[in-house]
Design a protein around this motif. Structure first.
Motif, PDB file in Angstrom:
ATOM      1  N   UNK A   1       1.097  -1.118   0.171  1.00 17.80           N
ATOM      2  CA  UNK A   1      -0.075  -0.018   0.045  1.00 17.80           C
ATOM      3  C   UNK A   1       1.062   1.264  -0.142  1.00 17.80           C
ATOM      4  N   UNK A   2       0.445   2.289  -0.301  1.00 16.16           N
ATOM      5  CA  UNK A   2       0.955   3.589  -0.770  1.00 16.16           C
ATOM      6  C   UNK A   2       0.619   4.564   0.799  1.00 16.16           C
ATOM      7  N   UNK A   3       1.745   5.186   1.206  1.00 14.07           N
ATOM      8  CA  UNK A   3       1.510   6.089   2.232  1.00 14.07           C
ATOM      9  C   UNK A   3       2.059   7.552   1.861  1.00 14.07           C
ATOM     10  N   UNK A   4       1.748   8.370   2.988  1.00 14.27           N
ATOM     11  CA  UNK A   4       1.700   9.821   2.585  1.00 14.27           C
ATOM     12  C   UNK A   4       3.082  10.219   1.852  1.00 14.27           C
ATOM     13  N   UNK A   5       4.337   9.550   2.246  1.00 17.92           N
ATOM     14  CA  UNK A   5       5.706   9.732   1.944  1.00 17.92           C
ATOM     15  C   UNK A   5       5.809   9.063   0.710  1.00 17.92           C
ATOM     16  N   UNK A   6       4.797   8.172  -0.122  1.00 14.54           N
ATOM     17  CA  UNK A   6       5.217   7.858  -1.302  1.00 14.54           C
ATOM     18  C   UNK A   6       5.262   8.872  -2.566  1.00 14.54           C
ATOM     19  N   UNK A   7       6.160   8.756  -3.694  1.00 12.58           N
ATOM     20  CA  UNK A   7       6.106   9.642  -4.515  1.00 12.58           C
ATOM     21  C   UNK A   7       4.951   9.609  -5.338  1.00 12.58           C
ATOM     22  N   UNK A   8       4.530  10.879  -5.928  1.00 13.81           N
ATOM     23  CA  UNK A   8       3.406  10.936  -6.906  1.00 13.81           C
ATOM     24  C   UNK A   8       3.617  12.130  -7.586  1.00 13.81           C
ATOM     25  N   UNK A   9       3.093  12.251  -8.974  1.00 11.12           N
ATOM     26  CA  UNK A   9       3.378  13.331  -9.896  1.00 11.12           C
ATOM     27  C   UNK A   9       1.823  13.783 -10.093  1.00 11.12           C
ATOM     28  N   UNK A  10       1.575  14.987  -9.972  1.00 11.03           N
ATOM     29  CA  UNK A  10       0.111  15.673 -10.081  1.00 11.03           C
ATOM     30  C   UNK A  10       0.345  16.315 -11.525  1.00 11.03           C
ATOM     31  N   UNK A  11      -0.327  16.233 -12.399  1.00  9.45           N
ATOM     32  CA  UNK A  11      -0.550  16.976 -13.723  1.00  9.45           C
ATOM     33  C   UNK A  11      -1.733  17.576 -13.826  1.00  9.45           C
ATOM     34  N   UNK A  12      -1.880  18.783 -14.208  1.00  9.10           N
ATOM     35  CA  UNK A  12      -3.064  19.631 -14.308  1.00  9.10           C
ATOM     36  C   UNK A  12      -2.980  20.481 -15.657  1.00  9.10           C
ATOM     37  N   UNK A  13      -4.217  20.838 -16.467  1.00  6.38           N
ATOM     38  CA  UNK A  13      -4.336  21.876 -17.156  1.00  6.38           C
ATOM     39  C   UNK A  13      -3.853  22.963 -16.614  1.00  6.38           C
ATOM     40  N   UNK A  14      -3.072  23.936 -17.257  1.00  6.82           N
ATOM     41  CA  UNK A  14      -2.555  25.130 -16.757  1.00  6.82           C
ATOM     42  C   UNK A  14      -3.805  26.077 -16.368  1.00  6.82           C
ATOM     43  N   UNK A  15      -4.711  26.087 -17.260  1.00  7.03           N
ATOM     44  CA  UNK A  15      -5.713  27.133 -16.690  1.00  7.03           C
ATOM     45  C   UNK A  15      -7.201  26.096 -16.584  1.00  7.03           C
ATOM     46  N   UNK A  16      -7.929  26.443 -15.472  1.00  6.15           N
ATOM     47  CA  UNK A  16      -9.105  25.554 -15.493  1.00  6.15           C
ATOM     48  C   UNK A  16      -9.963  26.732 -15.210  1.00  6.15           C
ATOM     49  N   UNK A  17     -11.102  27.068 -16.059  1.00  9.88           N
ATOM     50  CA  UNK A  17     -12.215  27.941 -16.033  1.00  9.88           C
ATOM     51  C   UNK A  17     -13.315  27.170 -15.264  1.00  9.88           C
TER      52      UNK A  17
END
Ligand SMILES: NC(=O)c1ccc[n+]([C@@H]2O[C@H](COP(=O)([O-])OP(=O)(O)OC[C@H]3O[C@@H](n4cnc5c(N)ncnc54)[C@H](O)[C@@H]3O)[C@@H](O)[C@H]2O)c1
Ligand SMILES: [Fe+2]
Length: 377
Positions: A1-17
């Motif tokens: 299982x994953x925990x708070x210190x596990x690496x993660x990558x978050x990718x989002x559109x630059x602009x969200x209207x």
């Protein structure tokens, strides 16, 4: 299982209207960027109201996206994209239109074909065109993500392309665009959004940084879906669902779905059952099956949906089934035109979707999958 210190990558559109009335902001953004040749990828319904986006310039509208698009539909989109030579590609519709817009943005004018890019990180960058996404259903969250799904008619499997190069530059989420979604589609797409959240929340790869969106997305669907099904013009309810869909999209990137979607896919690819309707039908079965492995999270899900919480598999099943059935969703496979002679082949198809089954908190054997289809029949 994953925990708070596990690496993660978050990718989002630059602009969200986000918000009622934001659709026409796309036109201003495109003008400010200087995009004059624009290709809008849409379905027939949305193509007829493309002026809602306030776009100016030379605008080509592809109006033929079909639900659960297949490779032939993508080929038509790519032909249109090659001819339009656009500076900006806009996906305007549900997940089907947005997914094809992503592929058009990276494959038009490229030496790569769909076959070259199936799987993660196969698309060669950089992308030559800008990409905007405008959802008109509240379900897939595709506007925020980096995946596109197309059905291969030969194998009846979904081909999944995943690439950072398919990330939108801007996502414009105007809940008023969803007022016209019929009640049945509202219910199905809303459960799809909820399924993204729940399957990410109860996932083997569940991450605390995403759990926040997952449980809030589930709560929004629990609070607003029945209201929007009852009254499609309830702006607050539509906005709640649009947000839940976006949060579901946030869940898909770094965590993704699990057993529920794996078991739902053959219903769409083999029997053309709408993606959300398929997810709803499978949802109570997989949630109940997973309960012994993730009892606390299952309780949190049922609480977020406003239903009775329990560790008991049968009570979880009954409550989750009731949630979907109360929305008017058909919950029996036999009533959807699936012959029982196909259950084995459906189980074969589902069992090879390892990219999702391997995320499930409890191992689903071929026999488990077959018996879930049997129980859902
Ligand atoms: N990329 C992702 O991360 C992701 C996630 C989940 C699902 N998907 C894919 O998305 C597709 C399903 O998308 P969907 O559920 O949004 O449905 P959809 O895009 O197929 O649209 C369903 C139907 O609703 C109509 N419609 C759309 N907006 C409308 C509106 N505002 N008013 C009236 N009618 C409207 C469409 O014309 C279509 O007939 C599937 O192919 C699925 O695999 C992709
Ligand atoms: Fe989905």
């Amino acid at each position: 299982m994953v925990s708070l210190d596990s690496p993660i990558t978050i990718i989002r559109p630059e602009i969200i209207e986000f918000g009622v009335g934001t659709a026409e902001r796309l036109g201003k953004w495109a003008s400010d960027k200087g995009y004059a040749r624009i290709l809008v990828i849409s379905d027939a319904f949305n193509a007829a109201r493309v002026e809602a986006l306030g776009l100016k310039g030379e605008i080509t509208v592809f109006a033929d996206v079909t639900p659960e698009p297949d490779t032939a539909n993508l080929d038509k989109v790519l032909a249109a994209a090659n001819a339009a030579d656009a500076q900006l590609v806009v996906g305007f519709g549900g997940g089907s239109a947005m997914d094809l817009a992503k592929l058009a943005a990276v494959l038009a004018g490229s030496s790569q074909s769909l076959r070259d890019v199936v799987g993660p990180n196969k698309v060669h960058g950089p992308r030559r065109v800008a990409l905007a996404q405008v959802p008109t259903t509240a379900g897939t969250g595709s506007e925020a993500g980096i995946r596109a799904l197309v059905t291969d008619p030969e194998t009846m499997a979904k081909l999944a392309v995943e690439s950072i190069h398919m990330l939108a530059d801007i996502a414009v989420i105007d809940p008023s665009l969803t007022f016209t979604v019929p009640a049945r589609t509202t219910a199905a797409t809303g459960v799809d959004a909820m399924a993204h959240c729940v399957e990410a929340f109860t996932n083997r790869k569940a991450h605390p940084m995403i759990d926040l969106y997952a449980i809030e997305g589930t709560r929004l669907v629990g609070k607003y879906l029945a209201r929007a099904v009852k009254d499609g013009t309830d702006a607050e309810a539509r906005a709640g669902l649009a947000l839940a869909s976006l949060y579901g999209g946030f869940c898909l990137g770094p965590v993704n779905t699990a057993g529920g979607h794996a078991l739902a896919y053959p219903l769409g690819t083999r029997w053309h059952i709408a993606h959300g309707a398929a997810n709803a039908l499978i949802f109570p079965h997989v949630l109940a099956f997973n309960t012994p492995s993730v009892p606390e999270k299952t309780r949190a899900v049922m609480d977020a949906l406003g239903r009775k919480t329990s560790d008991d598999v049968q009570s979880v099943f009954d409550a989750a089934y009731g949630f979907c059935a109360d929305l008017g969703i058909e919950m029996k496979l036999s009533a959807l035109g699936v012959p029982d002679s196909d259950l084995d082949a459906m189980a074969d198809d589902a069992f090879v979707i390892r990219r999702l089954l391997d995320n499930n908190p409890r191992d689903l054997t071929h026999a488990d999958i077959r018996s879930i289809y049997e129980a859902a029949y």
